[in-house]
Scaffold this motif. Structure first.
Motif, PDB file in Angstrom:
ATOM      1  N   PHE A  35       0.791  -1.221   0.000  1.00 57.25           N
ATOM      2  CA  PHE A  35       0.000   0.000   0.000  1.00 57.25           C
ATOM      3  C   PHE A  35       0.833   1.285   0.000  1.00 57.25           C
ATOM      4  CE2 PHE A  35      -2.533  -3.244   2.235  1.00 57.25           C
ATOM      5  CZ  PHE A  35      -3.641  -3.289   1.407  1.00 57.25           C
ATOM      6  N   ASP A  38      -0.154   5.077   1.398  1.00 63.64           N
ATOM      7  CA  ASP A  38      -1.586   5.312   1.238  1.00 63.64           C
ATOM      8  C   ASP A  38      -2.365   4.097   1.720  1.00 63.64           C
ATOM      9  OD1 ASP A  38      -4.101   6.101   0.565  1.00 63.64           O
ATOM     10  OD2 ASP A  38      -3.809   5.966  -1.610  1.00 63.64           O
ATOM     11  N   GLU A  41      -7.301   2.549   1.213  1.00 66.04           N
ATOM     12  CA  GLU A  41      -8.105   1.383   0.808  1.00 66.04           C
ATOM     13  C   GLU A  41      -8.640   0.622   2.005  1.00 66.04           C
ATOM     14  OE1 GLU A  41      -7.605  -2.752  -1.761  1.00 66.04           O
ATOM     15  OE2 GLU A  41      -6.180  -1.131  -2.054  1.00 66.04           O
ATOM     16  N   LEU A  42      -7.924   0.693   3.129  1.00 67.40           N
ATOM     17  CA  LEU A  42      -8.347  -0.031   4.322  1.00 67.40           C
ATOM     18  C   LEU A  42      -9.140   0.841   5.294  1.00 67.40           C
ATOM     19  CD1 LEU A  42      -5.069  -2.007   5.129  1.00 67.40           C
ATOM     20  CD2 LEU A  42      -7.048  -2.770   3.813  1.00 67.40           C
ATOM     21  N   LEU A  45     -12.893   0.118   5.563  1.00 68.35           N
ATOM     22  CA  LEU A  45     -13.286  -1.292   5.581  1.00 68.35           C
ATOM     23  C   LEU A  45     -14.086  -1.596   6.844  1.00 68.35           C
ATOM     24  CD1 LEU A  45     -13.006  -4.192   4.390  1.00 68.35           C
ATOM     25  CD2 LEU A  45     -10.973  -4.438   5.820  1.00 68.35           C
ATOM     26  N   ARG A 256      -9.055  -8.516   2.447  1.00 72.13           N
ATOM     27  CA  ARG A 256      -8.782  -7.301   1.675  1.00 72.13           C
ATOM     28  C   ARG A 256      -7.291  -7.187   1.354  1.00 72.13           C
ATOM     29  NH1 ARG A 256     -11.462  -2.414   1.041  1.00 72.13           N
ATOM     30  NH2 ARG A 256     -13.319  -3.728   1.255  1.00 72.13           N
ATOM     31  N   ALA A 260      -4.990  -7.373  -2.353  1.00 72.62           N
ATOM     32  CA  ALA A 260      -3.864  -6.534  -2.776  1.00 72.62           C
ATOM     33  C   ALA A 260      -2.669  -7.380  -3.172  1.00 72.62           C
ATOM     34  CB  ALA A 260      -3.497  -5.563  -1.651  1.00 72.62           C
ATOM     35  N   ARG A 263      -3.454  -8.994  -6.620  1.00 73.05           N
ATOM     36  CA  ARG A 263      -3.440  -7.999  -7.699  1.00 73.05           C
ATOM     37  C   ARG A 263      -2.018  -7.678  -8.135  1.00 73.05           C
ATOM     38  NH1 ARG A 263      -7.732  -4.256  -4.511  1.00 73.05           N
ATOM     39  NH2 ARG A 263      -9.672  -5.237  -5.227  1.00 73.05           N
TER      40      ARG A 263
END
Length: 375
Positions: A35, A38, A41-42, A45, A256, A260, A263
Motif C-alpha cells: 500500500f 496510502d 483502501e483499508l 473497511l 482485503r 492486494a 493484484r
C-alpha cells in the motif's frame, strides 16, 4: 485428551536462532510494499463478518490463477485449515487415509485426529522422493477416503509430474472409488527464476481437491489466507458449511489485504523467484564443495530441500545428534528429517528466508558443524 500429537516443528514459531535454515518460507512481504503510504483502501473497511465461502473478488482472482471457476474456490484460514476441513468432512473412525511421507507433520496429524487409520506411502531419499504409483496401489482399499500428496513436496521440494497424478487418479478410481485425491500445492508458484510454473492439479480428475495459500510463494504467512479448490459442488458446500461451523468466516481485513497481494501477484512472486534462484545457486555450489560429506536431492521448486549426511562418513547412530548440537553452538537451526518421518541423517534445509549474504554465512557455519560432528 490430546487429539493432535506433539511435534518439535512447533519450535519454528518460537524464538528464532541467529541463522534459521529450518524455515520453509521466503522473505516476508511488508504492508508498505502493498500500500505504500496510502492506506486509504483499508480506512473504510467495515470490520464485520465475511462470507463463509470467502470474498467473491478474492475467489475470482484465485480461480483465475488456477483456470477454474470462482464457484470452485473456498477461502480458508491458511492452507492447514483447508486440510483440516477436508479431513473432518471426508474421514472418520473406520476410514483410511494414505499420505506420502516424509510429509509436513500437521498434514499427517490432522488425518489421525479425525479418527482415520493413516497408511504411509514411503518416499525415499535414494529414489529422489519420486512417487511410485504401484506402491500406492498396494495401499488402496474400499475404505480409503483420502490420498494426501504435496507437489512440490514438503520437505523435499520435489514435484509430482502431471502424468503421475493422472495415473494416481485412475488407480484410485479403480481401487478406492470413494476416495478423494488431495494435492497440497502450497509451493507450486515458487519456481526458480524464469523456470516454468507447473500446472495446477485441479484438472487432474473429478475427485481431485487442491489446497494452497499465500504463505510460501507470496511471503504473506501472517495473513492466514488459504483455499481449497474442488469442482464437486456437493463437497464444496460441505466445506463451506464446515468452515462456517469452525471459524464462521475469514477476517475481512485479511481478505482485503490478500486481494492486494494477488493484484500484484506477478510482481511479488517474480521477485521471490529471482531470490530463490540466486540462493539455490549459492546452496548448490556449497553442497558441491562438501560432496564428500553430504548428498542432496535438488528441489524442483520451493524454498526448501532435503540434504543427507553421508553414511560412509557419519557411520554411527549418534552422528545426527552431534551435528545438531554443533549447529546449536553456532546459532544455526536446521529441521531434522525425523520431524517429517524421514531417516535421522536427513535434514530439511530452508534457503529462502535469508539474504544471499546471510545464507552464505550460515552455510559456512554448517560446514564447521559438519567437521565437528565427523571428529
Amino acid at each position: 485428551m490430546e487429539r493432535f500429537p506433539s511435534n518439535d516443528i512447533i519450535s519454528l514459531v518460537a524464538s528464532a536462532p541467529r541463522h534459521d535454515l529450518a524455515e520453509s518460507v521466503g522473505p516476508s512481504l511488508r504492508l508498505g510494499e502493498l500500500f505504500g503510504r496510502d492506506m486509504a483502501e483499508l480506512a473504510d473497511l467495515p470490520l464485520n463478518y465475511g462470507s463463509a465461502a470467502g470474498d467473491a473478488e478474492l475467489r475470482a482472482l484465485i480461480a483465475a490463477r488456477h483456470r477454474v471457476s470462482a464457484e470452485d474456490v473456498v477461502v480458508t484460514v491458511g492452507g492447514m485449515h483447508a486440510l483440516f476441513l477436508l479431513a473432518f468432512t471426508l474421514c472418520g473412525p473406520g476410514d483410511e487415509a494414505v499420505i506420502a511421507e516424509p510429509a509436513f507433520p500437521l498434514a499427517r496429524n490432522t488425518l489421525g485426529a479425525v479418527g482415520a487409520t493413516v497408511r504411509p506411502l514411503p518416499l525415499r531419499f535414494d529414489d529422489g522422493y519420486r512417487l511410485d504409483p504401484e506402491a500406492l496401489r498396494a495401499l488402496l482399499t474400499p475404505k480409503t477416503r483420502i490420498v494426501s500428496l504435496a507437489s512440490p513436496q514438503n520437505p523435499s521440494g520435489v514435484a509430482i509430474p502431471a502424468s503421475t497424478l493422472r495415473e494416481v487418479a485412475e488407480l484410485m478410481r479403480t481401487h478406492a472409488p470413494d476416495a478423494w485425491l488431495v494435492v497440497d500445492e502450497t509451493y507450486r508458484e515458487a519456481a526458480y527464476g524464469d523456470n516454468r510454473t507447473m500446472p495446477s492439479a485441479s484438472a487432474a480428475g473429478p475427485r481431485v481437491v487442491t489446497v494452497a495459500s499465500l504463505s510460501k510463494c507470496h511471503g504473506a504467512a501472517g495473513l492466514r489466507i488459504g483455499w481449497a479448490i474442488t469442482r464437486d459442488p456437493v463437497l464444496r458446500q460441505s466445506l463451506v458449511t464446515a468452515k462456517f461451523n469452525t471459524v464462521i468466516s475469514c477476517s475481512p481485513l485479511d481478505e482485503r489485504m490478500a486481494l492486494a497481494v494477488l493484484r500484484q501477484g506477478e510482481h511479488i512472486v517474480g521477485a521471490r523467484r529471482r531470490h530463490l534462484a540466486h540462493n539455490l545457486q549459492t546452496l548448490e555450489a556449497w553442497i558441491g564443495r562438501h560432496a564428500a560429506e553430504l548428498e542432496w536431492v535438488r528441489p524442483d521448486a520451493g524454498a526448501l530441500c532435503c540434504v543427507r549426511l553421508k553414511p560412509a562418513v557419519y557411520d554411527d547412530d549418534d552422528a545426527p545428534q552431534r551435528f545438531q548440537a554443533a549447529l546449536q553452538e553456532r546459532g544455526i537451526r536446521l529441521a531434522p528429517g525425523t520431524w517429517f518421518g524421514d531417516e535421522p541423517r536427513v535434514f530439511r534445509l530452508g534457503f529462502g528466508l535469508a539474504t544471499n549474504a546471510e545464507l552464505a554465512a550460515a552455510l559456512e557455519g554448517v560446514g564447521a558443524a559438519l567437521r565437528q560432528a565427523a571428529d
